[in-house]
Design a protein around this motif. Structure first.
Motif, PDB file in Angstrom:
ATOM      1  N   GLY A  18       0.788  -1.226   0.000  1.00 30.75           N
ATOM      2  CA  GLY A  18       0.000   0.000   0.000  1.00 30.75           C
ATOM      3  C   GLY A  18       0.822   1.278   0.000  1.00 30.75           C
ATOM      4  N   LEU A  19       2.131   1.164   0.073  1.00 30.63           N
ATOM      5  CA  LEU A  19       3.007   2.334   0.159  1.00 30.63           C
ATOM      6  C   LEU A  19       3.466   2.797  -1.221  1.00 30.63           C
ATOM      7  CD1 LEU A  19       5.297   1.141   3.095  1.00 30.63           C
ATOM      8  CD2 LEU A  19       3.292   2.626   3.228  1.00 30.63           C
ATOM      9  N   SER A  20       3.980   4.014  -1.284  1.00 30.71           N
ATOM     10  CA  SER A  20       4.566   4.516  -2.535  1.00 30.71           C
ATOM     11  C   SER A  20       5.817   3.704  -2.861  1.00 30.71           C
ATOM     12  CB  SER A  20       4.947   5.990  -2.388  1.00 30.71           C
ATOM     13  OG  SER A  20       6.076   6.122  -1.535  1.00 30.71           O
ATOM     14  N   GLU A  21       6.264   3.770  -4.084  1.00 30.77           N
ATOM     15  CA  GLU A  21       7.469   3.036  -4.475  1.00 30.77           C
ATOM     16  C   GLU A  21       8.673   3.457  -3.638  1.00 30.77           C
ATOM     17  OE1 GLU A  21       7.374   3.873  -8.708  1.00 30.77           O
ATOM     18  OE2 GLU A  21       6.723   1.804  -9.083  1.00 30.77           O
ATOM     19  N   LEU A  22       8.837   4.758  -3.421  1.00 32.02           N
ATOM     20  CA  LEU A  22       9.958   5.239  -2.608  1.00 32.02           C
ATOM     21  C   LEU A  22       9.872   4.697  -1.188  1.00 32.02           C
ATOM     22  CD1 LEU A  22      12.493   6.938  -2.124  1.00 32.02           C
ATOM     23  CD2 LEU A  22      10.983   8.917  -1.734  1.00 32.02           C
ATOM     24  N   ASP A  23       8.702   4.750  -0.593  1.00 30.12           N
ATOM     25  CA  ASP A  23       8.539   4.237   0.773  1.00 30.12           C
ATOM     26  C   ASP A  23       8.819   2.738   0.843  1.00 30.12           C
ATOM     27  OD1 ASP A  23       7.920   6.730   1.820  1.00 30.12           O
ATOM     28  OD2 ASP A  23       5.753   6.417   1.689  1.00 30.12           O
ATOM     29  N   PHE A  46      13.692   8.118  -5.741  1.00 31.76           N
ATOM     30  CA  PHE A  46      13.419   7.104  -6.765  1.00 31.76           C
ATOM     31  C   PHE A  46      12.720   7.808  -7.907  1.00 31.76           C
ATOM     32  CE2 PHE A  46      10.545   3.829  -8.576  1.00 31.76           C
ATOM     33  CZ  PHE A  46      11.532   3.004  -9.099  1.00 31.76           C
ATOM     34  N   GLU A  47      13.355   7.795  -9.073  1.00 35.92           N
ATOM     35  CA  GLU A  47      12.798   8.494 -10.223  1.00 35.92           C
ATOM     36  C   GLU A  47      13.170   7.758 -11.501  1.00 35.92           C
ATOM     37  OE1 GLU A  47      13.326  12.798 -12.341  1.00 35.92           O
ATOM     38  OE2 GLU A  47      13.354  12.736 -10.163  1.00 35.92           O
ATOM     39  N   SER A  48      12.196   7.561 -12.359  1.00 35.20           N
ATOM     40  CA  SER A  48      12.394   6.903 -13.651  1.00 35.20           C
ATOM     41  C   SER A  48      13.107   5.563 -13.517  1.00 35.20           C
ATOM     42  CB  SER A  48      13.173   7.824 -14.591  1.00 35.20           C
ATOM     43  OG  SER A  48      12.491   9.039 -14.778  1.00 35.20           O
ATOM     44  N   GLY A  49      12.783   4.825 -12.466  1.00 35.24           N
ATOM     45  CA  GLY A  49      13.354   3.499 -12.273  1.00 35.24           C
ATOM     46  C   GLY A  49      14.716   3.451 -11.600  1.00 35.24           C
ATOM     47  N   THR A  50      15.271   4.624 -11.293  1.00 35.31           N
ATOM     48  CA  THR A  50      16.596   4.675 -10.675  1.00 35.31           C
ATOM     49  C   THR A  50      16.500   5.085  -9.218  1.00 35.31           C
ATOM     50  OG1 THR A  50      17.629   5.261 -12.783  1.00 35.31           O
ATOM     51  CG2 THR A  50      18.900   5.723 -10.797  1.00 35.31           C
ATOM     52  N   VAL A  51      17.143   4.299  -8.374  1.00 32.08           N
ATOM     53  CA  VAL A  51      17.204   4.579  -6.941  1.00 32.08           C
ATOM     54  C   VAL A  51      18.440   5.432  -6.673  1.00 32.08           C
ATOM     55  CG1 VAL A  51      17.420   3.555  -4.644  1.00 32.08           C
ATOM     56  CG2 VAL A  51      16.172   2.360  -6.406  1.00 32.08           C
ATOM     57  N   GLN A  52      18.274   6.496  -5.906  1.00 31.23           N
ATOM     58  CA  GLN A  52      19.393   7.353  -5.489  1.00 31.23           C
ATOM     59  C   GLN A  52      19.759   6.966  -4.055  1.00 31.23           C
ATOM     60  OE1 GLN A  52      20.678   9.884  -7.514  1.00 31.23           O
ATOM     61  NE2 GLN A  52      19.267   9.199  -9.100  1.00 31.23           N
ATOM     62  N   GLU A  74      17.882  -7.500  -4.914  1.00 32.54           N
ATOM     63  CA  GLU A  74      17.208  -7.637  -3.623  1.00 32.54           C
ATOM     64  C   GLU A  74      16.172  -6.536  -3.402  1.00 32.54           C
ATOM     65  OE1 GLU A  74      17.404 -10.114  -1.121  1.00 32.54           O
ATOM     66  OE2 GLU A  74      18.284 -11.119  -2.854  1.00 32.54           O
ATOM     67  N   LEU A  75      16.533  -5.292  -3.697  1.00 29.36           N
ATOM     68  CA  LEU A  75      15.581  -4.190  -3.522  1.00 29.36           C
ATOM     69  C   LEU A  75      14.351  -4.379  -4.401  1.00 29.36           C
ATOM     70  CD1 LEU A  75      17.821  -1.010  -3.273  1.00 29.36           C
ATOM     71  CD2 LEU A  75      16.219  -1.854  -1.549  1.00 29.36           C
ATOM     72  N   ALA A  76      14.573  -4.729  -5.651  1.00 32.75           N
ATOM     73  CA  ALA A  76      13.450  -4.928  -6.580  1.00 32.75           C
ATOM     74  C   ALA A  76      12.544  -6.046  -6.096  1.00 32.75           C
ATOM     75  CB  ALA A  76      13.982  -5.226  -7.978  1.00 32.75           C
ATOM     76  N   LYS A  77      13.144  -7.123  -5.619  1.00 30.91           N
ATOM     77  CA  LYS A  77      12.365  -8.281  -5.176  1.00 30.91           C
ATOM     78  C   LYS A  77      11.582  -7.966  -3.900  1.00 30.91           C
ATOM     79  CE  LYS A  77      14.839 -11.890  -4.396  1.00 30.91           C
ATOM     80  NZ  LYS A  77      15.526 -13.146  -4.064  1.00 30.91           N
ATOM     81  N   ILE A  78      12.235  -7.408  -2.910  1.00 29.15           N
ATOM     82  CA  ILE A  78      11.576  -7.154  -1.629  1.00 29.15           C
ATOM     83  C   ILE A  78      10.507  -6.070  -1.752  1.00 29.15           C
ATOM     84  CG2 ILE A  78      11.911  -6.342   0.747  1.00 29.15           C
ATOM     85  CD1 ILE A  78      14.814  -7.516   0.485  1.00 29.15           C
ATOM     86  N   ALA A  79      10.839  -4.982  -2.428  1.00 27.73           N
ATOM     87  CA  ALA A  79       9.916  -3.849  -2.536  1.00 27.73           C
ATOM     88  C   ALA A  79       8.902  -4.007  -3.661  1.00 27.73           C
ATOM     89  CB  ALA A  79      10.706  -2.558  -2.739  1.00 27.73           C
ATOM     90  N   ALA A  80       9.089  -5.011  -4.511  1.00 24.47           N
ATOM     91  CA  ALA A  80       8.220  -5.221  -5.670  1.00 24.47           C
ATOM     92  C   ALA A  80       8.149  -3.962  -6.535  1.00 24.47           C
ATOM     93  CB  ALA A  80       6.827  -5.675  -5.249  1.00 24.47           C
ATOM     94  N   VAL A  81       9.341  -3.447  -6.843  1.00 27.51           N
ATOM     95  CA  VAL A  81       9.477  -2.244  -7.668  1.00 27.51           C
ATOM     96  C   VAL A  81      10.431  -2.568  -8.807  1.00 27.51           C
ATOM     97  CG1 VAL A  81      10.342   0.125  -7.700  1.00 27.51           C
ATOM     98  CG2 VAL A  81       9.093  -0.696  -5.718  1.00 27.51           C
ATOM     99  N   LYS A  82      10.062  -2.179 -10.022  1.00 31.85           N
ATOM    100  CA  LYS A  82      10.936  -2.393 -11.172  1.00 31.85           C
ATOM    101  C   LYS A  82      12.040  -1.337 -11.154  1.00 31.85           C
ATOM    102  CE  LYS A  82      11.180  -2.936 -16.053  1.00 31.85           C
ATOM    103  NZ  LYS A  82      10.597  -3.392 -17.256  1.00 31.85           N
TER     104      LYS A  82
END
Length: 97
Positions: A18-23, A46-52, A74-82
């Protein structure tokens, strides 16, 4: 033990839906990299698929760089973010703080 760890990561991912991609990425960060590294580097954007990710100093930046591929997976898998990439930078070099 690895099976239990994978199960916990999956459950964390479900709880973050339920959280934003950044959260979601920020919540997943300590799990993806470990407590010690998470205390010395943080996800700032997090912008345009790139994590800062801001690193405390050159030592931790080098550690992050050596772990880039693993952290991205790991980040993509755990957070379910591309993710399309990770950008690391030093805290003192960021002009907007």
């Amino acid at each position: 033990m690895q099976g239990m760890r994978d199960l916990l990561k999956k459950e964390l991912g479900r709880s973050l839906q339920g959280l934003s991609e950044l959260d979601r990425l920020q919540a997943a960060w300590p799990v993806a990299c470990g407590r010690q590294l998470a205390e010395r580097a943080r996800i700032t954007a997090f912008e345009s698929g790139t994590v800062q990710i801001e690193a405390e100093d050159n030592v931790w930046l080098a550690q992050l760089l050596s772990m880039r591929a693993m952290l991205e997976v790991e980040l993509a898998k755990i957070a379910a973010v591309k993710l399309s990439g990770i950008h690391f930078y030093l805290k003192s070099f960021r002009g907007d703080r």
